[in-house]
Scaffold this active site. Structure first.
Site, PDB file in Angstrom:
ATOM      1  N   THR A 141       4.775 -14.607  -0.600  1.00 45.83           N
ATOM      2  CA  THR A 141       5.353 -13.483  -1.344  1.00 45.83           C
ATOM      3  C   THR A 141       5.075 -13.416  -2.558  1.00 45.83           C
ATOM      4  O   THR A 141       5.898 -12.607  -3.461  1.00 45.83           O
ATOM      5  CB  THR A 141       6.977 -14.059  -1.063  1.00 45.83           C
ATOM      6  OG1 THR A 141       7.023 -15.409  -1.679  1.00 45.83           O
ATOM      7  CG2 THR A 141       7.696 -13.893   0.225  1.00 45.83           C
ATOM      8  N   HIS A 321      -8.266 -12.857  -4.416  1.00 45.73           N
ATOM      9  CA  HIS A 321      -9.334 -13.308  -3.418  1.00 45.73           C
ATOM     10  C   HIS A 321      -9.240 -14.842  -3.218  1.00 45.73           C
ATOM     11  O   HIS A 321      -9.506 -15.249  -2.417  1.00 45.73           O
ATOM     12  CB  HIS A 321     -10.747 -13.321  -4.227  1.00 45.73           C
ATOM     13  CG  HIS A 321     -11.105 -13.491  -5.466  1.00 45.73           C
ATOM     14  ND1 HIS A 321     -10.490 -12.471  -6.552  1.00 45.73           N
ATOM     15  CD2 HIS A 321     -11.601 -14.423  -6.318  1.00 45.73           C
ATOM     16  CE1 HIS A 321     -11.021 -13.063  -7.733  1.00 45.73           C
ATOM     17  NE2 HIS A 321     -11.642 -14.119  -7.518  1.00 45.73           N
ATOM     18  N   HIS A 444     -36.519  -5.747 -11.115  1.00 44.82           N
ATOM     19  CA  HIS A 444     -36.726  -5.453 -12.409  1.00 44.82           C
ATOM     20  C   HIS A 444     -36.791  -3.638 -12.439  1.00 44.82           C
ATOM     21  O   HIS A 444     -37.514  -3.055 -11.654  1.00 44.82           O
ATOM     22  CB  HIS A 444     -38.027  -5.794 -12.873  1.00 44.82           C
ATOM     23  CG  HIS A 444     -38.238  -5.081 -14.268  1.00 44.82           C
ATOM     24  ND1 HIS A 444     -37.829  -5.602 -15.581  1.00 44.82           N
ATOM     25  CD2 HIS A 444     -39.159  -4.010 -14.526  1.00 44.82           C
ATOM     26  CE1 HIS A 444     -38.224  -4.932 -16.440  1.00 44.82           C
ATOM     27  NE2 HIS A 444     -39.117  -3.972 -16.071  1.00 44.82           N
TER      28      HIS A 444
HETATM   29  P1  FAD Z   1       1.475 -10.424  -3.757  1.00 42.32           P
HETATM   30  O1  FAD Z   1       0.274  -9.370  -3.491  1.00 42.32           O
HETATM   31  O2  FAD Z   1       2.436 -10.242  -4.970  1.00 42.32           O
HETATM   32  O3  FAD Z   1       2.206  -9.834  -2.120  1.00 42.32           O
HETATM   33  C1  FAD Z   1       3.494 -10.434  -1.902  1.00 42.32           C
HETATM   34  C2  FAD Z   1       4.105  -9.485  -1.335  1.00 42.32           C
HETATM   35  O4  FAD Z   1       5.532 -10.051  -0.775  1.00 42.32           O
HETATM   36  C3  FAD Z   1       4.662  -8.373  -1.967  1.00 42.32           C
HETATM   37  O5  FAD Z   1       4.346  -7.177  -1.120  1.00 42.32           O
HETATM   38  C4  FAD Z   1       6.216  -8.398  -1.697  1.00 42.32           C
HETATM   39  O6  FAD Z   1       7.145  -7.226  -1.670  1.00 42.32           O
HETATM   40  C5  FAD Z   1       6.507  -9.252  -0.693  1.00 42.32           C
HETATM   41  N1  FAD Z   1       7.614  -9.953  -0.570  1.00 42.32           N
HETATM   42  C6  FAD Z   1       8.140 -10.773  -1.563  1.00 42.32           C
HETATM   43  N2  FAD Z   1       9.606 -11.332  -1.133  1.00 42.32           N
HETATM   44  C7  FAD Z   1       9.551 -10.879   0.128  1.00 42.32           C
HETATM   45  C8  FAD Z   1      10.653 -11.302   1.276  1.00 42.32           C
HETATM   46  N3  FAD Z   1      11.814 -12.083   0.914  1.00 42.32           N
HETATM   47  N4  FAD Z   1      10.511 -10.433   2.398  1.00 42.32           N
HETATM   48  C9  FAD Z   1       9.472  -9.654   2.706  1.00 42.32           C
HETATM   49  N5  FAD Z   1       8.713  -9.667   1.769  1.00 42.32           N
HETATM   50  C10 FAD Z   1       8.570 -10.223   0.498  1.00 42.32           C
HETATM   51  N6  FAD Z   1      -6.333 -10.284  -8.894  1.00 42.32           N
HETATM   52  C11 FAD Z   1      -7.672 -10.269  -8.719  1.00 42.32           C
HETATM   53  O7  FAD Z   1      -8.105 -11.165  -8.106  1.00 42.32           O
HETATM   54  N7  FAD Z   1      -8.190  -9.362  -9.376  1.00 42.32           N
HETATM   55  C12 FAD Z   1      -7.813  -8.442 -10.150  1.00 42.32           C
HETATM   56  O8  FAD Z   1      -8.488  -7.453 -10.931  1.00 42.32           O
HETATM   57  C13 FAD Z   1      -6.349  -8.311 -10.508  1.00 42.32           C
HETATM   58  N8  FAD Z   1      -5.732  -7.427 -11.364  1.00 42.32           N
HETATM   59  C14 FAD Z   1      -4.541  -7.542 -11.287  1.00 42.32           C
HETATM   60  C15 FAD Z   1      -3.799  -6.492 -12.169  1.00 42.32           C
HETATM   61  C16 FAD Z   1      -2.523  -6.371 -12.468  1.00 42.32           C
HETATM   62  C17 FAD Z   1      -1.847  -5.478 -12.991  1.00 42.32           C
HETATM   63  C18 FAD Z   1      -1.597  -7.603 -11.760  1.00 42.32           C
HETATM   64  C19 FAD Z   1      -0.304  -7.549 -11.971  1.00 42.32           C
HETATM   65  C20 FAD Z   1      -2.308  -8.602 -10.992  1.00 42.32           C
HETATM   66  C21 FAD Z   1      -3.619  -8.468 -10.671  1.00 42.32           C
HETATM   67  N9  FAD Z   1      -4.190  -9.632 -10.015  1.00 42.32           N
HETATM   68  C22 FAD Z   1      -5.506  -9.458  -9.969  1.00 42.32           C
HETATM   69  C23 FAD Z   1      -3.514 -10.460  -9.111  1.00 42.32           C
HETATM   70  C24 FAD Z   1      -3.424 -10.160  -7.956  1.00 42.32           C
HETATM   71  O9  FAD Z   1      -2.731  -9.087  -7.694  1.00 42.32           O
HETATM   72  C25 FAD Z   1      -2.235 -11.409  -7.178  1.00 42.32           C
HETATM   73  O10 FAD Z   1      -3.214 -12.504  -7.461  1.00 42.32           O
HETATM   74  C26 FAD Z   1      -2.295 -11.111  -5.849  1.00 42.32           C
HETATM   75  O11 FAD Z   1      -1.437  -9.733  -5.565  1.00 42.32           O
HETATM   76  C27 FAD Z   1      -1.671 -12.033  -5.133  1.00 42.32           C
HETATM   77  O12 FAD Z   1      -1.491 -11.840  -3.725  1.00 42.32           O
HETATM   78  P2  FAD Z   1      -0.394 -12.565  -2.786  1.00 42.32           P
HETATM   79  O13 FAD Z   1      -0.538 -11.895  -1.528  1.00 42.32           O
HETATM   80  O14 FAD Z   1      -0.047 -13.752  -3.092  1.00 42.32           O
HETATM   81  O15 FAD Z   1       1.092 -11.700  -3.325  1.00 42.32           O
END
Ligand code: FAD
Length: 466
Positions: A141, A321, A444
């Protein structure tokens, strides 16, 4: 086996694909209408689209003349730039939807919460409810911006990265609280477009945990761009004082000196917090630590043996990643395989220009460990390819073990660092030495020659072009 995954970010959707590949019956639950999570919708992808667009503009007005290209009036069409960014996002989210279909993954748009150890309640977008039982569940999440209440976040003029990615005007002034990765990336976007950007940072220097030679170079170029940094300052309060102005008060760490400033926008980028609010974890016996991150063991299993957690919601480096690697790891654990996570080899990238990228240990970390090492450096300005493109800022640093010559860390500030770092990741994965890196033939002219030269410097001061 029936696997339910909560959240469709890079952790959740990758877990869904790998679980499907391994033959599980997979359901992916996402509370928003679009798939892709923070990364695709309000994170990595839109920020990189705006970083690329704004860098093109910046090059056009500052860099092209050196290349013998004269331009007349150059204008920014912000609505068009934002529209393009949104198109990029849509293409990516459509891509995820296609991948879910291709892998026969059942996607449900609903807010999930636990009802018991192996049961979820799904509150769907249309208001209906469904109970779903699972053999295994993966929580992915993610995280949300961290906004202290005294900053009075209102989504209008006091904003987070989410709103900063969709502004409908170029602010004249913007103050950014926190000079971390998100602060300096979005600060770069608006600074390039003409905004006077000021960053207020509590720490005494930029990106304290990263290589200081690289951060010094980065700071120099960001300041040359016009970004103003105020280090060692603590923000007390932010408030919107009119339709178009925000007031921000900050003080020295000791509290001895106070300043109040006014700006068009204040962007809060003081880190992110795990997102577990709606989950009712306690009903499934899942525990969090004192910062709210879901507690997991080495297999990324929670206190509930049927439930695993991955990505931002378990903490560690908050990178897409990293979430993806954990996703594949958990899917393979569920399949009875013995996968491995190599947290130490997860590269860290900052998409400013020049870019910054690193993997492995810094010198400071090795000193703390008492491990002897040698360092090789090579500046981009000594590189033919960098001279040709006029990307002269920055350096490559290779750190190798003093006895074995094994590469322990690579730090890059310079053009295309995000792509260059992968050579280091690959070699370090196979425990290569600095000499191994130096012996590879590098095309290069290419930016990658800086890695070869820094490796030569590390393994006996044998750099050829410096
Ligand atoms: P998330 O991508 O946050 O996804 C979680 C999902 O769970 C969401 O869609 C949410 O709606 C859903 N959810 C939450 N609770 C519930 C629930 N109860 N029921 C159903 N769904 C739910 N990382 C990089 O590696 N490179 C980058 O260049 C980079 N740039 C970034 C730039 C910005 C501005 C930001 C804010 C972050 C950036 N990041 C970057 C970080 C990256 O976005 C996160 O590390 C990554 O998205 C984490 O993935 P995740 O799957 O853990 O969670």
């Amino acid at each position: 086996m029936k696997v339910v995954i909560i959240g469709s970010g890079p952790g959740g959707y990758v877990a869904a694909i790998r679980c499907a590949q391994l033959g599980f019956e997979v359901t992916l639950v996402e509370k928003y209408n679009k798939l892709g999570g923070t990364c695709l919708n309000v994170g990595c992808i839109p920020s990189k689209a705006l970083l690329d667009s704004s860098e093109h503009y910046h090059q056009l007005i500052t860099g092209f003349e050196d290349h013998g290209i004269k331009t007349k009036t150059v204008l920014v069409d912000l609505p068009k730039m934002m529209h393009r960014k949104q198109e990029v996002v849509e293409q990516n989210t459509r891509g995820i939807k296609y991948l879910m279909k291709k892998n026969n993954i059942n996607v449900i748009h609903a807010k999930a919460s636990f009802k018991g150890a192996q049961e979820l309640l799904l509150l769907k977008v249309d208001g209906s409810e469904e109970r779903v039982e699972f053999d295994k569940c993966i929580i992915a999440t993610g995280s949300k911006p961290n906004c202290p209440s005294s900053f009075n976040y209102n989504k209008k003029r006091i904003i987070t990265s989410t709103e900063a990615l969709s502004l409908n005007e170029i602010p004249k002034t913007m103050m950014i609280i926190g000079a971390g990765v998100i602060g300096i990336e979005l600060g770069s976007v608006y600074s390039r477009l003409g905004t006077q950007v000021t960053l207020i940072e509590y720490m005494d220097k930029l990106l304290e945990n990263m290589d200081p030679d690289c951060t010094k170079e980065l700071l120099k170029t960001l300041e040359a761009l016009g970004m103003l940094f105020k280090f060692g300052r603590s923000v007390q309060e932010v408030s919107q004082i009119s339709d178009s102005k925000v007031q921000l008060s900050h003080q020295s760490k000791q509290g001895s000196e106070h300043t109040t400033e006014v700006a068009d926008y204040v962007l809060i980028s003081t880190g992110r917090r795990p997102y577990t609010e709606d989950l009712l974890l306690e009903l499934a016996g899942i525990k969090t630590d004192d910062k709210g991150y879901i507690k997991v063991n080495n297999n990324l299993q929670t206190d509930n043996p049927h439930v695993y957690a991955i990505g931002d919601v378990i903490g560690g480096v908050m990178l897409a990643h990293k979430a993806e690697e954990e996703a594949v790891f958990v899917a393979e654990v569920l399949a009875g395989q013995k996968p491995e996570m190599h947290y130490h080899l997860i590269p860290n990238v900052i998409y400013t220009w020049p870019e910054m990228a690193s993997v492995g240990f810094t010198e400071a970390q090795l000193i703390e460990k008492g491990r002897a090492f040698q360092v090789g450096k090579f500046p981009f300005k000594a590189l033919g390819r960098a001279r040709a493109s006029n990307d002269l800022d920055g350096l490559v640093k290779v750190i190798a073990d003093a006895q074995t010559d094994e590469i322990l860390g690579v730090h890059i500030c310079g053009a295309r660092a995000a792509d260059l770092i992968m050579e280091a990741v690959a070699l370090m994965n196979f425990k290569a030495s600095a000499e191994d890196m130096a012996m590879l033939s590098h095309a290069h002219p290419s930016f990658s020659e800086a890695l070869k030269e820094a490796a030569l410097d590390a393994c006996g001061k044998r750099a050829l072009h410096f």
